[in-house]
Design a protein around this motif. Sequence first.
Motif, short mmCIF file in Angstrom:
data_model
loop_
_atom_site.label_atom_id
_atom_site.label_comp_id
_atom_site.label_asym_id
_atom_site.label_seq_id
_atom_site.Cartn_x
_atom_site.Cartn_y
_atom_site.Cartn_z
N ALA A 1 0.82 -1.21 0.00
CA ALA A 1 0.00 0.00 0.00
C ALA A 1 0.86 1.26 0.00
O ALA A 1 0.52 2.25 -0.65
CB ALA A 1 -0.92 0.00 1.22
N ALA B 1 -2.44 -2.46 6.00
CA ALA B 1 -3.12 -1.62 5.01
C ALA B 1 -3.22 -2.35 3.67
O ALA B 1 -4.26 -2.28 2.99
CB ALA B 1 -2.38 -0.30 4.85
N LEU C 1 -5.94 -5.10 3.93
CA LEU C 1 -7.30 -4.57 4.05
C LEU C 1 -7.77 -3.89 2.78
O LEU C 1 -8.96 -3.87 2.47
CB LEU C 1 -7.39 -3.59 5.22
CG LEU C 1 -7.30 -4.19 6.63
CD1 LEU C 1 -7.48 -3.11 7.67
CD2 LEU C 1 -8.34 -5.27 6.82
N ARG C 2 -6.85 -3.30 2.03
CA ARG C 2 -7.28 -2.43 0.92
C ARG C 2 -7.01 -2.97 -0.46
O ARG C 2 -7.55 -2.46 -1.43
CB ARG C 2 -6.57 -1.06 1.04
CG ARG C 2 -6.86 -0.31 2.30
CD ARG C 2 -8.23 0.29 2.31
NE ARG C 2 -8.47 1.16 1.18
CZ ARG C 2 -9.67 1.58 0.81
NH1 ARG C 2 -10.73 1.22 1.49
NH2 ARG C 2 -9.81 2.36 -0.23
N MET C 3 -6.13 -3.95 -0.63
CA MET C 3 -5.67 -4.24 -1.98
C MET C 3 -5.88 -5.68 -2.42
O MET C 3 -5.19 -6.18 -3.29
CB MET C 3 -4.19 -3.84 -2.11
CG MET C 3 -4.00 -2.35 -1.84
SD MET C 3 -2.31 -1.82 -1.89
CE MET C 3 -2.03 -1.77 -3.65
N ARG C 4 -6.84 -6.36 -1.81
CA ARG C 4 -7.08 -7.75 -2.20
C ARG C 4 -7.78 -7.82 -3.56
O ARG C 4 -8.49 -6.91 -3.96
CB ARG C 4 -7.94 -8.44 -1.15
CG ARG C 4 -7.27 -8.57 0.19
CD ARG C 4 -8.00 -9.57 1.06
NE ARG C 4 -9.42 -9.32 1.16
CZ ARG C 4 -9.98 -8.44 1.99
NH1 ARG C 4 -9.20 -7.72 2.78
NH2 ARG C 4 -11.27 -8.26 2.03
N LYS D 1 -12.34 -3.80 -8.29
CA LYS D 1 -12.40 -4.54 -7.03
C LYS D 1 -13.59 -4.13 -6.20
O LYS D 1 -14.01 -2.99 -6.22
CB LYS D 1 -11.12 -4.31 -6.25
CG LYS D 1 -9.95 -4.71 -7.09
CD LYS D 1 -8.69 -4.84 -6.33
CE LYS D 1 -7.64 -5.38 -7.29
NZ LYS D 1 -6.36 -5.51 -6.69
N ALA E 1 -14.01 2.14 -7.16
CA ALA E 1 -13.31 0.92 -6.80
C ALA E 1 -11.96 0.78 -7.52
O ALA E 1 -11.28 -0.20 -7.35
CB ALA E 1 -14.18 -0.29 -7.11
N GLU F 1 -8.25 1.08 -7.99
CA GLU F 1 -7.18 1.25 -7.01
C GLU F 1 -6.29 2.44 -7.29
O GLU F 1 -5.62 2.94 -6.41
CB GLU F 1 -6.31 0.00 -6.98
CG GLU F 1 -6.69 -0.91 -5.86
CD GLU F 1 -5.79 -2.12 -5.79
OE1 GLU F 1 -4.63 -2.03 -6.25
OE2 GLU F 1 -6.24 -3.15 -5.29
N TYR G 1 -9.58 6.37 -3.88
CA TYR G 1 -9.23 5.08 -3.29
C TYR G 1 -7.93 5.19 -2.51
O TYR G 1 -7.80 4.70 -1.39
CB TYR G 1 -9.11 4.02 -4.39
CG TYR G 1 -9.19 2.61 -3.84
CD1 TYR G 1 -10.41 1.97 -3.73
CD2 TYR G 1 -8.05 1.95 -3.39
CE1 TYR G 1 -10.51 0.70 -3.19
CE2 TYR G 1 -8.14 0.68 -2.85
CZ TYR G 1 -9.36 0.06 -2.77
OH TYR G 1 -9.45 -1.19 -2.22
N THR H 1 -7.00 4.70 1.57
CA THR H 1 -5.90 3.86 2.06
C THR H 1 -4.97 4.67 2.95
O THR H 1 -4.54 4.22 4.02
CB THR H 1 -5.11 3.27 0.87
OG1 THR H 1 -6.03 2.63 0.00
CG2 THR H 1 -4.09 2.26 1.35
N LEU I 1 -6.42 5.15 6.37
CA LEU I 1 -6.24 3.95 7.19
C LEU I 1 -4.81 3.88 7.72
O LEU I 1 -4.58 3.60 8.91
CB LEU I 1 -6.55 2.70 6.35
CG LEU I 1 -6.26 1.37 7.02
CD1 LEU I 1 -7.25 1.13 8.14
CD2 LEU I 1 -6.33 0.23 6.01
N GLY I 2 -3.85 4.17 6.84
CA GLY I 2 -2.45 4.13 7.25
C GLY I 2 -2.17 5.09 8.39
O GLY I 2 -1.50 4.74 9.37
N LEU J 1 -3.60 3.77 11.62
CA LEU J 1 -2.77 2.68 12.14
C LEU J 1 -1.54 3.24 12.85
O LEU J 1 -1.15 2.78 13.92
CB LEU J 1 -2.35 1.73 11.01
CG LEU J 1 -3.45 0.84 10.44
CD1 LEU J 1 -2.92 0.08 9.23
CD2 LEU J 1 -3.95 -0.13 11.49
#
Lengths: 694, 271
Positions: A253, A322, A325-328, A692, B69, B71, B76, B80, B83-84, B87
């Motif tokens: 990520a 990260a 959770l985000r890039m599957r 996705k 959606a 990436e 998007y 992310t 979230l980072g 964390l």
Amino acid sequence: MIKKNTVGSGLLLLLIAGAVGYGVGLGLDAVVLKTARPNLVGSIPSAFTLLFAVSAFFFGLYGYRGITRGLVWQVVGTLLGALFVTGIRALMGMSGNELFVARFFFSEPAWVFGALVGVISFISGVGVMDDWMKWARGIDTPDHHEDEPGWQKYFSVSLDHKVIGIQYTVTALVLISVGGLFALIFRTELAASGFQFLNPDPTKFNVFSQTGPQMYNTLMSLHGIIMIISILLGVSGIINYVVPLLVGASDMAFPRMNAFAYWVAVPASVLMLMSLVLGGFDTGWTGYPPLSAKAPVGMQMFFLGVFTAGWSSILGALNVIATVLRMRAKGMTAMRMPIFVWAGIATSIIALTATQLIGLSFQLVMFQRLFGMGFFDPAKGGNPVLFQHLFWFYSHPAVYVFVLPGLGVISELLPVFARKPLFGYRWIAMSSLGIALVGFVVWAHHMFTSGMNEYLRVPFMYSTMLVAVPTGVKFFSWVATLWGGKIETPTPMLFVLGAIFVFLLGGITGPPNAMVAVDLHLHDTYWVVGHFHDTIFGGFVFPFFAAIYYWYPKATGRRMNEFWGKVHFWLMTPSFLTLTFGMMFIGLRGMRRRIADYDPALGFDSAHLILTICAFGIAISVLIFFINFFYSMKKGEMATGNVWNSRSPEWQVPSPMPAHNYEVPFEVVGEPYDYGLAGSKYVEFSASAGKKHH
Amino acid sequence: MTHKQEKSSMLGQGVFIFVYLAVMTLIEFGIALTFNSTTLLVVIALVKAVLVVYYYMHIYELNAEDHDADESSYEYKTATNRLGLWLFLISDSFVFGGLMVMRINLLGLTHPHLNQNLGLFVTAVLLISSFFMNRGETLMKNGDRKGFITNTMITLVLGLFFFLGVVVVEWRGIPAVAEFVLALFGEHGDVVPLTPSSGAPGAAFFMMTGMHAFHVLTGLIFLLIVMNNARKGLYDEKHYPVEAAAVYWHFVDVVWIFFYPALYLIGTIAK
């Protein structure tokens, strides 16, 4: 820029610069400190030799860029930082021994500040923060940088997770051999009672300002911490290489932070070596005060090194969470993730949070030494047991940081080689999280003899026993997966089976330590040493080798030699088992940990001799592995296809993997481990899988 | 609701939250001076922290659905990044949690001998700075770059005030200035100044305020960077760095919401 014989010129420059550094060190010793007869193997010449020689080696190998620039900046930064503090102290009116210490040249505050500046200089010099600096000035940068072809890209900053994964893995292997070498040295000293070569008489043994037993302590402590750091790097190595491939991401990520997390570990390793030459330290890797508040300046280098390496672990873990959770890939719901990804998440939760506590505990001792802050000094109202609580709050869960990815590798590889579905996928996934969470409430079982409040003992005994439940779940699943399978045993599978057996031994020798009554007897004996070597070898070292043998073709397009892989396994396993059985045997009979010599009347001489021989057996097997590892890169058998007949997405495309991973994205359409079930499918590659949904 | 109404309601929300925080801080102070209930002080600190985390740091945005959606889209990536950052803050809060454990273990129900009025003052300065930070970020969301720059400037000045208040005055960094300011806050030189090496209260005080001040300093640098970039005309709809700097700044505030009662209010004065 590419020279013909780069390793040769690197070694030549290493010798020349080492000699120059040695001369500078001796000169400083004689001129500034006016020592009549400088110690030829003292700390000052050794420190300068180390700093000069390492940078020069990489200069010859690689030229003045990437890692070389980082190291040169680290050396310069360290010296400038130390000189700065020395200058300030001179202005404050200090002189003589307060400015320059006879054994270490700089005073302790100067070394600490210098080392800190050195770490920051390395990171700036290597160029891993360049993009961030541009962003801060409002300049945009491209998402990806193109890497150089060939081996050159591994020596400077790359944002590709596969390159970073290999950088981590190779660094981990280098540190494993350094830590192993230290173990061989002090293991040889223990081969017989009485002092062999680590002599307590300073006129006979005085290397790096340490007498023989002090050197024993330093090597023993450094063996512990260097192995721990190498394991952390190894964990990051596998996770970095494999996790984005398993979840179908083009990269991590945060690729820049990923590179940062790797490169910050390099100056940390240099600091570890600095601690060896700057007087060492005799506390063991745990660094308990009050002893660590009094040890030589090497102690501070150790603290700072661990602190720096901790940041590598924290930021790496953040990235993994990260990314997952985000890039599957499309369709990869939580219960369809490869099991190794679950292990990576569980490990990362611990590394992200608990690591801060070891950093903090070490910082507190550093400040106690530098500023006289009395955190752990009872004379000033401090409490030494507080250190142990803060320290073990990380350092016990750290064991799970090491073993969870290893156990994940076992669960990931077992169905491939048993040709059967993984038994109890959900239970395995949840047991990883379970181990991680229970791991947060067991730390005080390391402190039953520390003098902490007695009412804490029994609750921690029970919480420790609780770890056996999720761990047991894993064992039952492995046995059930093997049951009735068509088991194949190429090298990776041998290491997986070895890991299960050795980790079982590590597991069943744990509960005796958890029982308060028994632990009071076992604490600080070789029983404990045998127990945790079993745990770490079974939980990390065997699976690590399995993972390297297994994913090596993916990274290189060639496979490692199968015959020598098997020799590696069949030499290492019996040597190792004898070693740990022997440790536990003499431990139960009263052999204490962390001592350089023992009473011959105990009758342990022959046992120790056997243990030493076994240690060399392990060393030889790892040497065979190293030769195989580097030889196979160029000369190994070509293996670009699905070597292991795996269902995992990364094996469905040719090896080695292209720079941005899957050219055609995939979608998850089935269960990951349905080996042997007719018509089952895990992934489907199609251009429309790019969008996705989560 | 029109755009303008939405904007003024967001700004109004910021004012309301600030008033709640200010009132609760005064109540804390009152409790500490009168019946000193540790439980109440902890509860109030928790409520204050929740308010900041929810209304100023917008933690609920972590839960937002991905509208795009793809990436590689900005939206998007921003989600992310968000979230980072969270964390990272979780990780960082373990440092402060560890410091809190250290303080509880060493000092228990006592606190270092410090000037109460000065403590209340610096706390107020930091809370007010959070209010202006929130205001600046809200304006930026509505495309008002000039308003953002003004409010961030005020935040920066207040943050610097807090930093100097701790390092220069509380730490006696510049003794002459410290004595002058402390006299203004009703201190008459009868208190022995704390030093790092004077004992457990001094050690705990310097370590906790030091770690916090370090975070204040990094927050200030972060704010300077986004303000400078905004002046160059960098951010429009894509202003995640502004949001990140703001969230980090509020985090530093949340830490102080716990450290203030821990260092100034709870229990009796340590000997």
